[in-house]
Design a protein around this motif. Structure first.
Motif, PDB file in Angstrom:
ATOM      1  N   GLU A 263       0.816  -1.222   0.000  1.00 61.10           N
ATOM      2  CA  GLU A 263       0.000   0.000   0.000  1.00 61.10           C
ATOM      3  C   GLU A 263       0.849   1.271   0.000  1.00 61.10           C
ATOM      4  OE1 GLU A 263      -0.947  -2.584   2.051  1.00 61.10           O
ATOM      5  OE2 GLU A 263      -2.549  -3.093   0.645  1.00 61.10           O
ATOM      6  N   ASP A 266       1.270   2.344  -3.784  1.00 60.44           N
ATOM      7  CA  ASP A 266       0.137   2.146  -4.692  1.00 60.44           C
ATOM      8  C   ASP A 266      -0.044   3.345  -5.627  1.00 60.44           C
ATOM      9  OD1 ASP A 266      -0.869   4.030  -3.068  1.00 60.44           O
ATOM     10  OD2 ASP A 266      -2.576   2.872  -2.348  1.00 60.44           O
ATOM     11  N   ASN A 268      -2.131   5.692  -5.750  1.00 61.38           N
ATOM     12  CA  ASN A 268      -2.390   7.012  -5.175  1.00 61.38           C
ATOM     13  C   ASN A 268      -1.089   7.760  -4.907  1.00 61.38           C
ATOM     14  OD1 ASN A 268      -5.178   6.838  -5.150  1.00 61.38           O
ATOM     15  ND2 ASN A 268      -5.127   5.569  -3.315  1.00 61.38           N
TER      16      ASN A 268
ATOM     17  N   PRO B 135     -19.504   1.678   1.581  1.00 63.01           N
ATOM     18  CA  PRO B 135     -20.213   1.171   0.400  1.00 63.01           C
ATOM     19  C   PRO B 135     -21.725   1.152   0.634  1.00 63.01           C
ATOM     20  CG  PRO B 135     -18.463  -0.312   1.067  1.00 63.01           C
ATOM     21  CD  PRO B 135     -18.608   0.680   2.159  1.00 63.01           C
ATOM     22  N   SER B 238     -19.202   2.006  -4.276  1.00 69.80           N
ATOM     23  CA  SER B 238     -18.163   2.493  -3.365  1.00 69.80           C
ATOM     24  C   SER B 238     -17.072   3.145  -4.181  1.00 69.80           C
ATOM     25  CB  SER B 238     -17.582   1.356  -2.533  1.00 69.80           C
ATOM     26  OG  SER B 238     -16.716   0.601  -3.336  1.00 69.80           O
ATOM     27  N   ALA B 240     -14.190   2.260  -4.500  1.00 69.11           N
ATOM     28  CA  ALA B 240     -13.303   1.288  -5.149  1.00 69.11           C
ATOM     29  C   ALA B 240     -13.602   1.200  -6.646  1.00 69.11           C
ATOM     30  CB  ALA B 240     -13.462  -0.074  -4.505  1.00 69.11           C
ATOM     31  N   GLN B 242     -13.646   3.388  -8.783  1.00 66.34           N
ATOM     32  CA  GLN B 242     -12.820   4.223  -9.659  1.00 66.34           C
ATOM     33  C   GLN B 242     -11.568   3.492 -10.125  1.00 66.34           C
ATOM     34  OE1 GLN B 242     -10.448   7.184  -8.143  1.00 66.34           O
ATOM     35  NE2 GLN B 242     -10.952   6.845  -6.011  1.00 66.34           N
ATOM     36  N   ILE B 243     -11.119   2.493  -9.366  1.00 68.04           N
ATOM     37  CA  ILE B 243      -9.984   1.690  -9.837  1.00 68.04           C
ATOM     38  C   ILE B 243     -10.436   0.841 -11.023  1.00 68.04           C
ATOM     39  CG2 ILE B 243      -8.408  -0.182  -9.217  1.00 68.04           C
ATOM     40  CD1 ILE B 243      -7.553   2.347  -7.982  1.00 68.04           C
TER      41      ILE B 243
END
Lengths: 360, 318
Positions: A263, A266, A268, B135, B238, B240, B242-243
């Motif tokens: 992480e 990652d 971001n 979520p 949620s 998530a 966007q990934i």
């Protein structure tokens, strides 16, 4: 009035091509160095050094790496985080295989592994450019993230899947890395490495290699016609950039975080460094320092602000406001000054030179 | 030899020995592919008309879905919430044009791209601030989306097809045909294409760039809403998502940045490829390959066709 080069004559070519040709700039740099090397270690507390200064310097180095690629060579990269990860994991492997070698040497060596991976993922840049290249760097990002999880050899088969920094001594028994290391020691090591590498970067950029990068950035076909070899120019940019990112990643884990998982590298983080490079100014080394300071320190201030003002806002809300602020700032900067803080600084210097008689 | 057998022969043996399972995998790849195509469509719309590579498309999907769910949870009836959400997407398009695009006219592409990353961050913060980060279930039933499933029995096995997936595919087809008609047959659509070809020429014949941009971003917002509803109904709404939306990038690369059919075919290629590779070859590499497979495919693809399947040929001059 005070910031003027009047009367400072250069009598030879070397003096004229110095990095800081103006006396006032030299004095300013010396003052900054005194603050960085003497005042902060003496006056700063551990909190300030570990949560503000060390990450700021580490991020600066990563931003310099990214800026070499994006700002100087014009190759958009979204894989900075992963290249940092390569540096961190290879440094961890190196230091566990050779525990007696000085950790600073290992940190610098790990940059070469990152550079090799960088060259590999930079190969497509010979055929493609722009957003298409950004996608191939995303491939690097996601593939390497996956590799950091799925190849247990990289983290020595730890049950936690994280890399933990072992204690490492150097230079007459001073603890440099690990839980027992003093923050001030780590700070001084990081500061020295970052400054040295900034100096190296500025010289590379001023030299033949850097000029060929900028030619590729400004117009690649014209550069090729004038004798710049795109293969060497682009791949060397990828190599140097990844080297810087790799060293930054290794330093981030060994001198700042102490332990890291996937992480920490990652996507971001990749974006974060891109923001630092943009806000600081693409194609400017001083801008990397400014951008890193802005993006890293501003949120810390925002987080501390409600408490200081006596307002009771919960942490999540502050975090959301933080996101909105950063997003808003990026748009604001792009509209007002697309070339970032570095350009603002340059404008300010121009103004200072002619102040108080701007039309004389 | 063992490895070669595992790579080259064993997966096909598996496919042949369980054809029903193979069909099931194909179907799930098809559904995933249509959804990727939908996200990619949003990118293509904006890229065609304004040359902006809209990084925030993924978060627009999340934002649209969250607005819909958030309004419903606040007590607004589902259908009214839907219309209000469409209104919100229009407001977003208008604000983006007003605040961001108008001020960045004539800037380099990369600057506009960065601005959309800024927009992306802003919307993440704003969305989480307004709707919270946890979520949420999509209100699929209230919007009249089917829920059950039908079981087929080909080759003596079973293949389960969920009605929701069928609805997603139909919705994608309707949306794409509607957009194709809009682009080719209406006055605004033609203006859009004119803008895509040449900003200055379009301006000189009296097309308002600002108006076109609002329309395009609004259209992308509608596509985002549709995508958000379908993805949200399959898994929760949620951030998530966007990934997942980033997967649209390799889709675009395969299809070409400016082609709507390209986006659809690219989406299907990625959807099928990803699922088949994960199921039949993934185990060799230790699974979890879905995360990067699409990007690596795109990378390999780029080496041979840098402009994508249907992209316009890049001609470079000094």
């Amino acid at each position: 009035m005070f910031y003027r080069e009047v009367g400072q004559f250069k009598t030879n070519y070397t003096a004229d091509s110095q990095v800081f040709p103006i006396l006032q700039d030299k004095l300013g740099i010396i003052a900054m160095l005194v603050i960085a090397y003497l005042i902060i270690p003496l006056a700063g507390n551990d909190f300030f050094i570990t949560t503000v200064m060390i990450p700021f310097l580490v991020f600066t180095l990563a931003t310099i790496g990214l800026n070499i690629l994006v700002g100087y060579t014009g190759q958009l990269s979204l894989g900075t985080g992963a290249f940092m990860g390569v540096g961190a994991y290879s440094c961890y492997k190196l230091t566990t295989i050779f525990p007696d070698v000085n950790i600073i040497i290992m940190v610098l060596l790990s940059g070469f592994f990152a550079a090799a991976i960088g060259i590999l993922f930079g190969l497509p840049s010979l055929r493609i450019k722009g957003f298409y290249l950004a996608v191939t760097t995303l491939a690097a990002q996601f593939f390497l993230e996956w590799a950091f999880i799925r190849i247990p050899w990289l983290y020595n088969y730890n049950a936690s899947g994280a890399i933990e920094v072992p204690q490492r001594d150097g230079f007459g028994g001073v603890v440099l890395a690990g839980a027992a290391a003093e923050p001030v020691t780590r700070y001084l090591v990081v500061l020295s490495i970052v400054l040295a590498m900034t100096w190296v970067a500025s010289n590379i950029i001023r030299g033949r290699i850097g000029r060929s990068w900028m030619m590729i950035r400004d117009m690649d076909i014209a550069a090729e016609l004038m004798g710049v070899r795109p293969l060497y120019a682009k791949l060397s940019a990828f190599a140097v950039s990844s080297f810087y990112c790799g060293v930054a990643g290794a330093m981030g884990v060994f001198f700042w975080l102490g332990a890291a998982e996937v992480e920490s590298f990652d996507i971001n983080h990749s974006f974060l460094f891109l923001f630092m490079a943009i806000i600081g100014g693409l194609g400017s080394l001083i801008g990397c320092y400014m951008g890193a300071a802005f993006i890293w320190i501003l949120p810390i201030i925002i987080r501390a602000l409600p408490g200081a003002l006596g307002l009771d806002i919960n942490a999540a809300t502050v975090e959301h406001i933080n996101f909105m602020m950063i997003g808003g700032m990026i748009i604001f900067f792009l509209i007002v000054e697309p070339h970032g803080l570095a350009r603002l600084w340059q404008i300010a210097k121009e103004k200072l030179r002619t102040w108080p008689f701007p039309y004389s | 030899m063992d490895i070669l057998y595992n790579i080259l022969i064993d997966p096909f043996v598996q496919m042949g020995s369980a054809p029903d399972f193979f069909l099931q995998v194909l179907w799930s790849g098809f559904v995933a592919g249509t959804l990727y195509s939908l996200i990619a469509l949003g990118f293509v719309l904006i890229f065609k008309a304004s040359g902006v590579f809209n990084f925030a498309q993924g978060i627009m999907v999340v934002f649209a879905a969250l607005t819909l769910v958030g309004l419903y949870q606040a007590g607004v009836p589902a259908w009214i919430a839907l219309f209000l959400t469409i209104g919100a997407m229009f407001a977003l398009a208008w604000l983006v044009e007003r605040i961001v695009l108008r001020n960045l006219v004539n800037q380099e592409e990369i600057i506009l791209f960065m601005a959309t990353i800024g927009l992306n961050y802003f919307l993440i913060g704003f969305g989480e601030y307004v709707f919270g980060g946890e979520p949420k279930p999509m209100i699929a039933k209230e919007l009249g989306l089917p829920t059950g499933s039908t079981t087929f029995e080909p080759f003596g096995g079973i293949v389960i097809i969920e009605h929701l997936d069928v609805a997603a595919v139909i919705m994608a087809i309707v949306l794409v045909s509607a957009l194709a008609i809009f682009f080719n047959k209406t006055r605004i659509g033609r203006a859009l294409r004119a803008v895509a070809d040449d900003h200055q020429a379009a301006l000189s014949v009296g097309i308002s760039l600002n108006q076109i941009w609002v329309i395009v971003w609004f259209a992308a917002g509608i596509v985002a809403l549709a995508t958000g509803i379908m993805w949200g109904a399959k898994s929760d709404v949620s951030f998530a998502l966007q990934i997942v939306a980033l997967k649209a990038l390799p889709v675009l690369i395969i299809g070409g940045f400016t082609s709507i059919p390209g986006a659809i075919i690219g989406g299907l290629v990625i959807g099928f490829g990803e699922k088949l590779f994960e199921i039949y070859w993934g185990a060799l590499l230790g699974s979890g390959v879905e995360g990067w497979f699409a990007y690596v495919i795109a990378l390999i693809f780029l080496l041979f066709r840098p402009q994508g399947l249907f992209g316009e040929k890049i001609i470079e001059r000094i």
